[in-house]
Design a protein around this motif. Sequence first.
Motif, short mmCIF file in Angstrom:
data_model
loop_
_atom_site.label_atom_id
_atom_site.label_comp_id
_atom_site.label_asym_id
_atom_site.label_seq_id
_atom_site.Cartn_x
_atom_site.Cartn_y
_atom_site.Cartn_z
N TYR A 1 0.84 -0.99 0.06
CA TYR A 1 -0.15 0.11 0.09
C TYR A 1 0.89 1.33 0.06
O TYR A 1 2.10 1.03 0.51
CB TYR A 1 -0.86 0.07 1.50
N PHE A 2 0.23 2.32 -0.50
CA PHE A 2 0.90 3.70 -0.21
C PHE A 2 0.04 3.88 1.03
O PHE A 2 -0.99 3.84 1.43
CB PHE A 2 0.18 4.73 -1.26
N ALA A 3 0.92 4.82 1.99
CA ALA A 3 0.55 5.16 3.21
C ALA A 3 0.91 6.43 3.57
O ALA A 3 1.90 6.77 3.27
CB ALA A 3 1.16 3.88 4.27
N THR B 1 4.91 3.03 3.11
CA THR B 1 4.11 1.69 2.73
C THR B 1 3.86 0.97 3.75
O THR B 1 4.29 0.99 4.98
CB THR B 1 5.11 1.09 1.83
N GLN B 2 2.64 0.15 3.76
CA GLN B 2 2.24 -1.06 4.55
C GLN B 2 2.11 -2.48 3.47
O GLN B 2 1.90 -2.19 2.45
CB GLN B 2 0.88 -0.75 5.06
N VAL B 3 2.70 -3.25 4.00
CA VAL B 3 2.81 -4.48 3.23
C VAL B 3 2.16 -5.56 4.24
O VAL B 3 2.45 -5.97 5.18
CB VAL B 3 4.23 -5.22 2.78
N ASP B 4 1.16 -6.46 3.66
CA ASP B 4 0.60 -7.53 4.44
C ASP B 4 0.64 -8.77 3.65
O ASP B 4 0.37 -8.99 2.22
CB ASP B 4 -0.94 -6.98 4.49
N LEU B 5 0.68 -10.00 4.28
CA LEU B 5 0.60 -11.17 3.86
C LEU B 5 -0.64 -11.77 4.42
O LEU B 5 -0.62 -12.06 5.78
CB LEU B 5 1.91 -11.95 4.28
#
Length: 502
Positions: free
Chosen positions: A193-195, A233-237
């Motif tokens: 994501y953009f954050a 950014t945010q990164v999610d699994l």
Amino acid sequence: MIRPKLSLRRPLAVLGAALIGLTGVVAVATPASAHHTTISATTSCDQLSGERVITWKVQNSERDKAVTLKRVTAQPSTEVTVPVEGAKAVPLQGFVIPKGGTVLAVQRVPGDTATAKLTVFGKWKKNGKEATNEGSVNLAADKSCTPAPKCVDASKAKYSHTFDGPKGTATVKLDGDLPLCGEGKQWFTLVSYFAPRPQFATPQYVYGTPDSDWIGGTQTEIELNVEIPDCHTQVDLIWGDGEQVIDPLVEGGKRYDNKKLGSPGAPGNRSKGVQGWYNGGDKSCTTPASTFASNCDGSVAVSLSNDGKISKYPVEFEVKGEDGWSKKVSVEAGKADNSIVVPAANAGKIEVLVDGKVVGNGTYSWQRPEDCPLPAVTTEADCKNFALTVTNPEGGLPVKATFTYGDKTETRTVAAGGSEKVTFKAGKAESALVTLPDLELELEAIYTPEEDCGGGGGGGDEPGLPVTGAAAGGIAAGAIALLIAGAVLFVIARRRRVTFTA
């Protein structure tokens, strides 16, 4: 996407596990005569098939005579064979045991078999001796042998994972040696994501394309990769396919919660590994920019923009000028604002700031545009006076003008749209100098009276007698022509003196 390679590791591991736990049971037949065979057995459970595997050991009692097993009877009535290395197994019945020798034979029986018995009729050829012996094994003491699971239900499967948020990579692997049952599949997704900040904050917008893949069948391990924006950014699994992706993440909206792998609750806790989420980045997801345009009147027009690949949020600009002048404006993502003009009085030093930091190349100062019209200089001259006038065009800045003739100097400030005239008493000097220091210009005007002053010099001599008659008419006509031809002729140049006559 990297797909796992298949190998024989899984079935070999299962087979090895299936043959663990051998149980030895010995049954010795009572000899019918001096010649006899001794029968004993060991057992194991084949969890791949769910069968008991009995290994019968038949030993020849005679050390000087071979025995032929003429008849073999098994209960349960299943095949009893002797393995032969590198070849097909042969039946135990008809097998010849060397003198004093032993043979191992294998029998497979159902997993719930309680007892098994092997009866062997043997004959020693040399002297015609024969004997029937039997052995038995009790299987009831062991639990029923049932097949080991060949697969794991997708709803009960466990996984392990790796996760590198800053790099945008993750792997997920099915735990254990068993595949998912049937057509079962489990999807996993990696999304970036953009954050607005390097900590969790909203709103967030999906960057690029999320990566989704599944585990099922022979595919027991997957690798996921996503692009990471060059900003916060945010990164999610997450557990699930691409339909589970939330875009955008907003205040008070849905969250992934325990769907993120490595979470304390289900389903995320069904995969073991590091926490499957990341917040970071060292740059704002905006592209603030500013440009400047100087106006002829000394003011500066400032253009502000927030347009670029990573511009996802509004930008609060502050434009500062000299003497405390300041103005703030918010520019939405993908937009620009051209409304700000810094007045001439404040345009000596201009800064554009975002979050207290100067945007772009730092500061800007007003610079005179090359296309601004320059002031005009004109002269009037007669035998007594030499007059010089500076006219400043409208729409410009006031200009300072210095007039020098002989040993006399006068200074004037000429307003935009106005003019200033300085008159000197004609003398022996043949030219005057007009200097415009703000524009870095010097102009030289030649003193040329519009009439014959009777001596060719400037005003210091007595004028001669008036010219009359036809000659006077010719002189007058010439004077008028000279006046019309141009009392003033200027060539203007930076930091050089230009000479013209009047």
